[in-house]
Structure formats: C-alpha cells, structure tokens
Design a protein around this motif. Structure first.
Motif, PDB file in Angstrom:
ATOM      1  N   ARG A  51     -47.590  12.944  12.810  1.00 54.54           N
ATOM      2  CA  ARG A  51     -47.953  12.538  14.167  1.00 54.54           C
ATOM      3  C   ARG A  51     -49.297  11.804  14.180  1.00 54.54           C
ATOM      4  O   ARG A  51     -50.326  12.336  13.777  1.00 54.54           O
ATOM      5  N   ASP A  52     -49.276  10.555  14.646  1.00 55.29           N
ATOM      6  CA  ASP A  52     -50.476   9.726  14.736  1.00 55.29           C
ATOM      7  C   ASP A  52     -51.356  10.257  15.862  1.00 55.29           C
ATOM      8  O   ASP A  52     -50.925  10.332  17.016  1.00 55.29           O
ATOM      9  N   LYS A  54     -53.671   8.890  17.411  1.00 56.37           N
ATOM     10  CA  LYS A  54     -53.981   7.874  18.425  1.00 56.37           C
ATOM     11  C   LYS A  54     -52.851   7.730  19.440  1.00 56.37           C
ATOM     12  O   LYS A  54     -53.085   7.682  20.650  1.00 56.37           O
ATOM     13  N   LYS A  59     -45.282   8.959  12.870  1.00 49.08           N
ATOM     14  CA  LYS A  59     -45.369   7.704  12.143  1.00 49.08           C
ATOM     15  C   LYS A  59     -44.899   7.915  10.705  1.00 49.08           C
ATOM     16  O   LYS A  59     -45.301   8.879  10.045  1.00 49.08           O
ATOM     17  N   PHE A  99     -53.996  11.393   7.999  1.00 45.14           N
ATOM     18  CA  PHE A  99     -54.798  10.527   8.869  1.00 45.14           C
ATOM     19  C   PHE A  99     -56.300  10.799   8.764  1.00 45.14           C
ATOM     20  O   PHE A  99     -57.092  10.154   9.435  1.00 45.14           O
ATOM     21  N   SER A 130     -54.100   6.526   6.365  1.00 52.25           N
ATOM     22  CA  SER A 130     -54.167   5.342   7.215  1.00 52.25           C
ATOM     23  C   SER A 130     -55.625   4.956   7.429  1.00 52.25           C
ATOM     24  O   SER A 130     -56.527   5.785   7.340  1.00 52.25           O
TER      25      SER A 130
END
Length: 452
Positions: A51-52, A54, A59, A99, A130
């Motif tokens: 889960r991103d 942002k 993702k 992340f 990322s």
C-alpha cells in the motif's frame, strides 16, 4: 522530524478519511507465485503489492526471481519460489516496508534473544524501495486495533499449486481423478463454506462435513476415494509448508462393501462368445486379448503396435503396479490377431472398427467405449446381474488356469507358475486375489462327514 510528523498528523484534517482507511486495510497483498502457465521458457517469479502511503492504494512491487529460473523443471522452480514466498510473507509481517529506509529494520533483525548475530535471508532479487520525498515521511500511526491478518494462499491457488507439483509424478488418469475431486471440493466449499477463503483455514471439521456430504449422496467407497485424492493433494501442501497439517489425513477411512466381479461358468462363457461372434467380433477379440494375457481393459487400450515384439512374442505396457511391464503373448492370442508387422507402429492395437488404427480419445474414454459396448450388446441381452461385467472374464480365465495347474502340481507350485502369468508382485497378493474370486476350492469332503 517531530514537527513534520505533527504537521502531517494534525494539520491535514482533510486527509483524515485516507488515514482512517489505511489504518483498517492490510498493508500488502498476499505474495503469489507466477508460473507462466507452466512454460519453462518464460521467467517465473513471486509478486506482491504494497500500500502506497501517498495514494492509499496497493502498488505492484518488483518481481522476485532469485535463482528460480536457473532450474529446468517445474518441481524445482516451484520449490524455490515457495521458499521465497514464505520468507517474503515473514518479512512483511515483521515490518518490512518497501516505501521507507529499512536500515533500522534490518539492524533490529541482526540479534536474537541471546544477542547472537543472525543472518537475515532476503530473496536474491531485492525489492528496490520507491523514490522518497526530500523530507522523510513518517509511517502512519499504528491504530489501537490489531492489524488485519494477512491471508495465506487461497483455496483455488493452494489446490492448483499442489496439482502442478503432482502433474509429472502421476499418470494422466490419476491427475484427472485428482482434478475432478478437487473441483468438486472447491465447488462444495464455495456453496457451503463461503466464509473460508484460504487453504490454511480448512480443518478436520470442514473435511468431515465435505466427506459426509459425499457419503450421503453416494457411497462409502466413493467417499473414501475423495478422501484419498484430497489427502494426497493436501499432504503435498503440508510437505511444502503451505499449511501446518493435513486435515484430510485426520479423518477416518470408512468400511465399504467391495465390488465383486463374478466369474462366468463354462456354459455362460460359450453363450456370450457365440453371441459376440455374430454381433461384435472386435469386442470379442478385445475380451479375449486382455483375458488371455491377464491384463486390465485399460492396459489393453494403451497398447500400440510398436509395443509388440513379434520375434520374442512379448508386449511392453504401463501396468497398475509398474511403469513398464513385459509379458509373454500366448500363441492362442497371436492366432487371433492379424499380421501386425505391416501396421503403423504409432497406431493403437484396438479401435472401434479395426486393429491398428488411430483413435483421438483418452485411454479412459477408449476403455469406457468397450465397457458400454459390452453392457449394450451382452449385459442387456443375457440380463446379467450387476456383478457380471466385462472384467469378469479375467477372473474366469484365472480360475480356469489355476485349477488346471493345481491338478498337475502342488498348490504352491501352481501359484508360483500362475504368478508369472498374471503378473502379481507377491504371493500374498495372488492368494488374496484367488480367494476373492473363489478360484481355490477344496476336494469333495463328503467322506469326512459320514459316520465312522
């Protein structure tokens, strides 16, 4: 850092809904294995989504290949990727987050309870984080409620995975039996246990409920067959550490009524053969062939012209208890067959209309064809009972052969010679078979019943 965290937490009140949703959703999807539909020329890998922070959406992360694609068979690739998948699930549950910078996470894993350095094994294709913003972003505040449990392999995925592992270890017919049993099980689970989503949620109670449903609608024998097929598939998952234990193995085997194929007496045998001589000579030849050679009907259906060694008068075939078995062809069989040397080696020996032809059907369907022909032409005509089948002829000729042999020698010598002919692997197996078909009968014991 504290100011930035406070700013994100309290000042952006319009993003409260996103934060609330993130707190109650799993952070990552269940890692899965992509096998490229079994194509070994393509790359296999483990994939998952995270889960991103942002967007709040899952993702797709980089695929994990490791050394899996260096292996050239399906079993090895699946075994390696299964290990990668298991390790990845463990790391994600323990807090690995693609992340953020995971340096602190990895440092915390370096020591166990005794402060002994522990090597943390990460799949060879490392997950690249990322790009991060210029200022570090703090992880969302952990909710007071325990995070949702990440689900394991789904029911369909688990069964499909086990079938893939078994495919090159078993015959096509057995594989299709496993497929049929597992499809029935999955359909029953979807209708009766929709709340169960993953393979590791199946327990003994669920297994018993399914087997009882099969028992109610069919028989104990059929129920035991389902139990055996599903237990084999689930045991493969246990062996590969997909599930902790095999629930089917814990269920009992029920006592069932064994099916008995009755032998034909000489008069019945002659009537049936005379009838087939007129109505279906090909079926008659098929019966004589598997009976005189002491084969199973499905084994006769597998035979191709190339399986015959006419010089040494032998055949090679796949038997129930052997991947490749060689048997002598008795002259009585050779006298019934046409000249095979002029036929295509790849042609099947038996087809519906001729010897040595091509037949686009599975071996089970080929065998079923002759069974249906027998039921239609013989069983209905002579009004035979349920236990008088085409397979009964094998029992009939075994009985005839044993009784002829035992007249000229001791029972042990007769059985030893019969073992070589029928192909039984042990004397115990042969003796049980002879008892089942009542081939062994005592001499007249009337004199023992008379008064002295």
């Amino acid at each position: 850092m504290h100011t930035l965290n406070k700013f994100i937490t309290f000042e952006h009140t319009n993003e409260h809904d996103l934060e609330h949703d993130l707190a109650h959703k799993p952070k990552f999807s269940t890692p899965k294995i992509n096998t490229a539909n079994g194509n070994l020329s393509k790359r296999w890998y483990v994939h998952y989504s995270y889960r991103d922070p942002k967007t709040g959406k899952l993702k797709r992360m980089n695929n994990i290949y490791g050394s899996a694609n260096s292996y050239k068979n399906k079993e090895d690739r699946l075994a390696v990727l299964s290990i990668y998948r298991k390790r990845l699930i463990k790391l994600l549950k323990e807090g690995y987050d693609p992340f953020i910078d995971n340096t602190a996470f990895h440092n915390s894993k370096q020591n166990n309870e005794n402060n002994t350095p522990v090597k943390i094994e990460v799949p060879e294709h490392k997950i690249a984080p990322s790009p991060l913003p210029q200022e570090p972003v703090a992880t969302p505040k952990s909710p007071s409620k325990e995070p949702s449990k990440v689900e394991g392999m789904s029911l369909k995925e688990g069964i499909a995975y086990s079938l893939e592992l078994k495919k090159n270890q078993i015959s096509d017919r057995t594989y299709k039996d496993y497929q049929y049993s597992s499809n029935t099980f999955i359909a029953w689970m979807q209708s009766n246990k929709p709340e169960i989503k993953t393979i590791d949620q199946i327990n003994k109670k669920v297994a018993m409920d399914f087997l009882n449903a099969i028992l109610i609608r069919s028989s104990a024998r059929n129920r035991n067959n389902y139990r055996l097929n599903l237990s084999t598939l689930l045991q493969t998952l246990e062996d590969n550490e997909i599930i902790l234990s095999n629930p089917m193995k814990k269920t009992p085997v029920l006592k069932s009524k064994s099916k008995r194929n009755k032998t034909y007496n000489p008069a019945e045998k002659e009537k049936i053969f005379d009838h087939l001589e007129k109505e279906d000579p090909m079926l008659l030849l098929f019966i004589k062939f598997f009976s005189y050679n002491f084969l199973r009907p499905v084994e006769a259906c597998r035979l191709k012209i190339k399986d015959f060694d006419l010089v040494n008068k032998t055949i090679q075939f796949q038997a129930k208890n052997s991947p490749l078995k060689t048997k002598l062809i008795p002259q009585i069989v050779l006298d019934e067959l046409p000249d095979l040397s002029k036929l295509d080696p790849e042609a099947y020996l038996f087809t519906p209309h001729k010897i040595g032809g091509f037949w686009n059907a599975t071996e089970k369907n080929r065998s079923n064809y002759f069974s249906k022909q027998f039921n239609s032409i013989v069983k209905k005509h002579f009004k035979l009972d349920a236990n008088q089948t085409m397979y009964s002829f094998r029992h009939t000729f075994t009985t005839k052969l044993y009784r002829a042999l035992v007249k000229a020698s001791s029972p042990y010598n007769a059985k030893s010679q019969l073992m070589q002919i029928t192909g039984h692997s042990t004397m115990t197996a042969l003796e049980k078979y002879l008892r089942d078909i009542d081939a062994q009968l005592p001499e007249d014991y009337s004199n023992l019943l008379k008064d002295v």
